[in-house]
Design an enzyme around this catalytic site. Structure first.
Site, short mmCIF file in Angstrom:
data_model
loop_
_atom_site.label_atom_id
_atom_site.label_comp_id
_atom_site.label_asym_id
_atom_site.label_seq_id
_atom_site.Cartn_x
_atom_site.Cartn_y
_atom_site.Cartn_z
N TYR A 9 1.82 -11.01 -10.79
CA TYR A 9 3.12 -11.39 -11.36
C TYR A 9 3.14 -12.84 -11.86
O TYR A 9 4.18 -13.50 -11.82
CB TYR A 9 4.25 -11.21 -10.32
CG TYR A 9 4.26 -9.87 -9.63
CD1 TYR A 9 4.40 -8.69 -10.36
CD2 TYR A 9 4.12 -9.77 -8.25
CE1 TYR A 9 4.40 -7.45 -9.73
CE2 TYR A 9 4.13 -8.53 -7.62
CZ TYR A 9 4.26 -7.37 -8.36
OH TYR A 9 4.27 -6.16 -7.74
N TYR A 137 12.90 0.25 -7.28
CA TYR A 137 11.50 -0.18 -7.34
C TYR A 137 10.71 0.67 -6.36
O TYR A 137 11.04 0.72 -5.17
CB TYR A 137 11.34 -1.67 -6.98
CG TYR A 137 9.88 -2.06 -6.93
CD1 TYR A 137 9.18 -2.36 -8.09
CD2 TYR A 137 9.17 -2.05 -5.72
CE1 TYR A 137 7.82 -2.66 -8.05
CE2 TYR A 137 7.81 -2.35 -5.69
CZ TYR A 137 7.15 -2.65 -6.85
OH TYR A 137 5.81 -2.94 -6.82
N ASP A 240 12.32 6.45 0.18
CA ASP A 240 11.28 5.44 0.15
C ASP A 240 11.70 4.34 1.12
O ASP A 240 12.48 3.45 0.77
CB ASP A 240 11.15 4.90 -1.29
CG ASP A 240 10.15 3.76 -1.38
OD1 ASP A 240 9.66 3.30 -0.34
OD2 ASP A 240 9.87 3.32 -2.52
N LYS A 269 4.66 -1.12 4.27
CA LYS A 269 4.88 -2.53 4.64
C LYS A 269 4.86 -2.83 6.16
O LYS A 269 3.85 -3.27 6.67
CB LYS A 269 6.16 -3.03 4.00
CG LYS A 269 6.02 -3.12 2.47
CD LYS A 269 7.04 -4.02 1.83
CE LYS A 269 6.67 -4.37 0.41
NZ LYS A 269 7.19 -3.46 -0.61
C1 LIG Z 1 6.63 -2.72 -1.82
C2 LIG Z 1 7.26 -1.41 -2.12
C3 LIG Z 1 6.51 -0.33 -2.62
C4 LIG Z 1 5.06 -0.46 -3.00
O1 LIG Z 1 4.23 -0.74 -1.91
P1 LIG Z 1 2.77 -1.36 -2.16
O2 LIG Z 1 2.16 -1.37 -0.80
O3 LIG Z 1 2.98 -2.73 -2.73
O4 LIG Z 1 2.06 -0.46 -3.09
C5 LIG Z 1 7.15 0.87 -2.81
N1 LIG Z 1 8.46 1.02 -2.52
C6 LIG Z 1 9.20 0.02 -2.03
C7 LIG Z 1 10.64 0.26 -1.69
C8 LIG Z 1 8.63 -1.24 -1.83
O5 LIG Z 1 9.39 -2.25 -1.37
#
Ligand SMILES: *Cc1c(COP(=O)(O)O)cnc(C)c1O
Length: 423
Positions: A9, A137, A240, A269
């Site tokens: 980025y 996202y 997600d 994460k």
């Molecule tokens: C960070 C994130 C992703 C992507 O995860 P990566 O490990 O960076 O590929 C997907 N969805 C959400 C909500 C995120 O915050």
């Protein structure tokens, strides 16, 4: 000499030199220069126990001496089995099956493939699109880019490469909204479903907190309403929880605020406490049982090399133990209290001409500015005061490690406020 590392980025022409991190401990990391910075973002929200946590480091060391890696194709091992059982135990009831992968984006790709194949297997091959929300996202891979906000998101350059999905408006009702306020958001969602459900495999969303797309927060009633709409229209619901999982919104999972079980849920994460990259896509019996059959189409054709990596599973197990034994939900409630008091209750901040909104949910706080220009230079400003802050667009936020002390948290909120009020 400049480094061959290509940073994410970043504008290569204007990027400033990247400081070198040589270590970290608790909520701080240390730079080569000796400078210690209080990390207000816990490294893109994953280092929930902070740096160099002795129990997590020991778990990796122990596992490394036994088994660093083995393929999960046709084989299994104790850390993968045990972590899967733990994830089934702690996630909303009904999510009984765990598919591992190596990052949040890939976990989401797995979720979307699973949803589409489910629809094929139950006789609905025409349901081959996703329904996502504006401000979403879900990751940077091709499949994920196609379900990120197509206007304000960062992937518009790739539009011609991406499959076209459906989008519903981002929810506007806040966390504490009345059912009437939420009804508007749900009506908008219903409209898209009523029109396009015959070609939609799944509705996917970041429950309660749309994170990287602008820290947009909404009400648990929206999740309950979405669950009902998905059932009504024969559409799967994918949560997600890559950002919201493991306490970020104040409960272990955002789904817990609404007592909703999605059909598929993605974790990453915080899963390993940030110590290794890994992800888990969980599915209910209903989804899983559709894959039991004897045609070639019944196998799920996905299998990242490093799925179920023993080091990652072992450190994730230890992370969960620490989370439960040391009452992290209590720590998160305290952080929430402090963030609300210092930011939400500050009239001067909320009425500042550059500030559009101030929001807090769990261990997440954001000061939304009217424009990204209003945050230009805030990273350096914070660094001079010993804090690492990295805004996204016009959103100045903190998502601290849960071990952040009251004094440390106050230091972060003071720096965030000082940027607006003292210059
Ligand atoms: C960070 C994130 C992703 C992507 O995860 P990566 O490990 O960076 O590929 C997907 N969805 C959400 C909500 C995120 O915050």
């Amino acid at each position: 000499m400049s480094s061959p590392v290509w940073h994410p980025y970043a504008h290569l022409k204007t990027q400033s030199t990247t400081p070198k991190v040589v270590g970290g401990s608790g909520s701080h990391f240390t730079l080569e220069s000796g400078e210690r910075l209080l990390d207000a973002t816990c490294s893109w929200w994953c280092m929930i126990h902070g740096y160099s946590h002795p129990r997590l480091v020991a778990a990796i060391r122990e596992q490394a001496s036994e088994l660093c890696h083995v393929m999960l194709g046709g084989l299994t091992h104790e850390p993968a089995d045990q972590l899967a059982r733990e994830l089934v135990r702690i996630t909303p009831s009904g999510l009984n099956h765990v598919f591992y992968s190596d990052s949040g984006s890939v976990g989401m790709e797995v979720a979307m493939k699973m949803a589409l194949q489910y629809q094929v297997l139950i006789g609905h091959p025409e349901k081959h699109k996703m329904l996502s929300l504006m401000k979403a996202y879900h990751g940077d891979t091709t499949g994920c880019m196609a379900v990120c906000d197509p206007e304000e998101g960062m992937h518009s350059l790739f539009a011609s490469l991406l499959p076209q999905h459906h989008f519903a408006p981002a929810p506007t009702a806040p966390f504490n909204a009345t059912p009437e306020q939420v009804a508007c958001d749900l009506a908008a969602l219903r409209e898209v479903l009523a029109q396009h459900h015959h070609e939609i495999a799944a509705l996917l969303m970041e429950p309660l907190l749309q994170a990287a797309g602008g820290l947009n927060m909404t009400s648990p009633d929206y999740l309950r309403g979405a669950r009902k709409l998905c059932d009504e229209f024969g559409v799967l619901l994918i949560f997600d929880e890559v950002a919201t999982g493991f306490g970020r919104t104040g409960k272990l999972f955002a789904a817990n605020h609404a007592d909703v079980t999605p059909d598929i849920m993605v974790l990453s994460k915080g899963l390993t406490g940030g110590y290794l990259g890994h992800a888990a896509t969980l599915a209910t019996d209903r989804v899983h049982s559709a894959f039991i059959g004897d045609t070639p189409h019944h196998a799920f054709m996905h299998g990242p090399t490093f799925m179920g990596n023993p080091l990652a599973c072992r450190v994730a197990l230890e992370s969960l133990r620490v989370f439960e034994e040391e009452n992290y939900l209590g720590k998160i409630a305290q952080l929430n209290h402090l963030l609300s008091r210092e930011l939400i209750d500050d009239e001067q901040l909320r009425s500042h001409s550059k500030v559009a909104d101030v929001r807090v949910l769990g261990a997440t706080a954001v000061i939304e500015a009217h424009s990204p220009e209003a945050l230009k230079g805030v990273g350096d400003f914070a660094r001079q005061r010993g804090v690492w802050l990295r805004p996204i667009g016009r959103w100045l936020y903190t998502m601290p490690a849960y071990i952040t002390s009251e004094a440390e948290m106050t230091k972060v909120t003071n720096v965030m406020k000082a940027w607006f009020l003292e210059q």
